[in-house]
Design a protein around this motif. Structure first.
Motif, mmCIF file in Angstrom:
data_model
loop_
_atom_site.group_PDB
_atom_site.id
_atom_site.type_symbol
_atom_site.label_atom_id
_atom_site.label_comp_id
_atom_site.label_asym_id
_atom_site.label_seq_id
_atom_site.Cartn_x
_atom_site.Cartn_y
_atom_site.Cartn_z
ATOM 1 N N MET A 5 6.850 1.665 3.916
ATOM 2 C CA MET A 5 5.658 1.036 3.354
ATOM 3 C C MET A 5 5.970 0.519 1.956
ATOM 4 O O MET A 5 6.477 1.250 1.125
ATOM 5 N N LYS A 6 5.681 -0.743 1.714
ATOM 6 C CA LYS A 6 5.885 -1.328 0.390
ATOM 7 C C LYS A 6 4.606 -1.144 -0.429
ATOM 8 O O LYS A 6 3.535 -1.573 -0.012
ATOM 9 N N LYS A 7 4.758 -0.524 -1.589
ATOM 10 C CA LYS A 7 3.586 -0.195 -2.410
ATOM 11 C C LYS A 7 3.471 -1.133 -3.603
ATOM 12 O O LYS A 7 4.448 -1.373 -4.318
ATOM 13 N N VAL A 8 2.255 -1.628 -3.811
ATOM 14 C CA VAL A 8 1.941 -2.489 -4.948
ATOM 15 C C VAL A 8 1.140 -1.682 -5.957
ATOM 16 O O VAL A 8 0.135 -1.053 -5.619
ATOM 17 N N CYS A 9 1.595 -1.687 -7.192
ATOM 18 C CA CYS A 9 0.883 -1.063 -8.304
ATOM 19 C C CYS A 9 -0.062 -2.116 -8.880
ATOM 20 O O CYS A 9 0.388 -3.105 -9.451
ATOM 21 N N LEU A 10 -1.368 -1.935 -8.685
ATOM 22 C CA LEU A 10 -2.360 -2.851 -9.241
ATOM 23 C C LEU A 10 -2.769 -2.312 -10.600
ATOM 24 O O LEU A 10 -3.528 -1.350 -10.702
ATOM 25 N N LEU A 11 -2.215 -2.896 -11.650
ATOM 26 C CA LEU A 11 -2.402 -2.427 -13.016
ATOM 27 C C LEU A 11 -3.702 -2.975 -13.586
ATOM 28 O O LEU A 11 -3.893 -4.190 -13.665
ATOM 29 N N LEU A 12 -4.592 -2.069 -13.997
ATOM 30 C CA LEU A 12 -5.925 -2.455 -14.452
ATOM 31 C C LEU A 12 -6.200 -1.985 -15.874
ATOM 32 O O LEU A 12 -6.597 -0.839 -16.097
ATOM 33 N N PRO A 13 -6.016 -2.859 -16.851
ATOM 34 C CA PRO A 13 -6.469 -2.534 -18.201
ATOM 35 C C PRO A 13 -8.000 -2.655 -18.264
ATOM 36 O O PRO A 13 -8.598 -3.386 -17.476
ATOM 37 N N ASN A 14 -8.617 -1.941 -19.175
ATOM 38 C CA ASN A 14 -10.054 -2.083 -19.369
ATOM 39 C C ASN A 14 -10.368 -3.551 -19.669
ATOM 40 O O ASN A 14 -9.584 -4.239 -20.323
ATOM 41 N N ASP A 54 0.837 -1.457 1.002
ATOM 42 C CA ASP A 54 -0.287 -0.643 0.538
ATOM 43 C C ASP A 54 -0.464 -0.921 -0.945
ATOM 44 O O ASP A 54 0.459 -1.389 -1.614
ATOM 45 N N ILE A 55 -1.640 -0.630 -1.463
ATOM 46 C CA ILE A 55 -1.921 -0.892 -2.878
ATOM 47 C C ILE A 55 -2.510 0.351 -3.523
ATOM 48 O O ILE A 55 -3.306 1.058 -2.910
ATOM 49 N N ASP A 93 8.419 4.673 -7.165
ATOM 50 C CA ASP A 93 7.515 4.794 -6.009
ATOM 51 C C ASP A 93 6.913 3.463 -5.578
ATOM 52 O O ASP A 93 6.201 3.407 -4.577
ATOM 53 N N PHE A 94 7.152 2.399 -6.348
ATOM 54 C CA PHE A 94 6.504 1.107 -6.106
ATOM 55 C C PHE A 94 7.527 0.001 -5.882
ATOM 56 O O PHE A 94 8.661 0.075 -6.351
ATOM 57 N N ASP A 95 7.061 -1.041 -5.192
ATOM 58 C CA ASP A 95 7.896 -2.209 -4.927
ATOM 59 C C ASP A 95 7.477 -3.430 -5.725
ATOM 60 O O ASP A 95 8.234 -4.396 -5.830
ATOM 61 N N PHE A 128 9.303 -2.052 -14.553
ATOM 62 C CA PHE A 128 9.285 -2.803 -13.284
ATOM 63 C C PHE A 128 10.278 -3.950 -13.347
ATOM 64 O O PHE A 128 11.028 -4.190 -12.392
ATOM 65 N N ASN A 129 10.293 -4.663 -14.451
ATOM 66 C CA ASN A 129 11.198 -5.804 -14.579
ATOM 67 C C ASN A 129 12.662 -5.364 -14.609
ATOM 68 O O ASN A 129 13.518 -6.004 -14.008
#
Length: 196
Positions: free
Chosen positions: A1-10, A36-37, A67-69, A98-99
């Motif tokens: 499963m490829k996982k996407v980290c959805l980064l959410l700043p306020n 998956d996200i 843990d993320f792709d 990530f980079n």
């Protein structure tokens, strides 16, 4: 499963975050099923730009990049505190990590400014919000990016940037294509009614 980290700043813009969860979710249920996200926030309760609250799955401090792709980053509004949160050193360090591993990083609109602030766009092609006298594009150039001003979506190696909220779905589909395949991304586009 490829996982996407959805980064959410306020102060993030909800519509720009939702396209990632929808496209990745549609792929999980109706596409090739390989994505998956996970939502990752800068705080336990986040206020969107236009006033509703989101509870992320994880905090930035909980993330193991291994843990993320991929990383996905919506833009947001200064008046909602977006840059105050997005420019935090722990957020910028996460982007750099990530980079450094060459993982796909997708941003929408002013999300590119956060990538620029992290330093990962030095000498690379990118774009960001293109209206209001291109103030945001000038800011991105000041971070060392080579701004492609009139191209809606710019892909430079592992990084996707875009120039306003109208590009949001296409950025998410581009991310899906890089994680899976062009055929699969087009299959999901078709299922969602974007192409016939």
């Amino acid at each position: 499963m490829k996982k996407v980290c959805l980064l959410l700043p306020n102060g993030f813009e909800a519509v720009e975050a939702s396209v990632f969860s929808d496209v990745v979710g549609w792929n999980k249920d109706e596409g090739d099923g390989t994505t998956d996200i996970i939502t990752v926030g800068t705080r336990e309760k986040l206020r969107c730009t236009f006033a509703f609250t989101v509870l992320p799955d994880l905090l930035v401090s909980d993330v193991n990049v291994d843990d993320f792709d991929a990383l996905a980053l919506p833009g947001g509004f200064e008046t909602a505190g977006f840059y105050e949160d997005a420019y935090r050193e722990d957020v910028l360090d996460l982007i750099r990590a990530f980079n450094a591993q060459g993982k796909v990083i997708a941003s929408i609109c002013v999300g590119a400014l956060v990538l620029g602030k992290s330093g990962i766009l030095q000498g690379r092609n990118a774009t960001t919000y293109n209206l209001n006298d291109r103030v945001r594009q000038k800011q991105l150039a000041a971070f060392g990016a080579t701004v492609i001003p009139d191209q809606p979506i710019v892909v430079d190696q592992n990084i996707i940037t875009s120039y306003n909220p109208s590009t949001a779905f296409e950025v998410a589909f581009t991310l899906l294509e890089l994680l899976t395949s062009k055929e699969n991304a087009n299959h999901v586009r078709r299922l969602m009614g974007f192409i016939e």
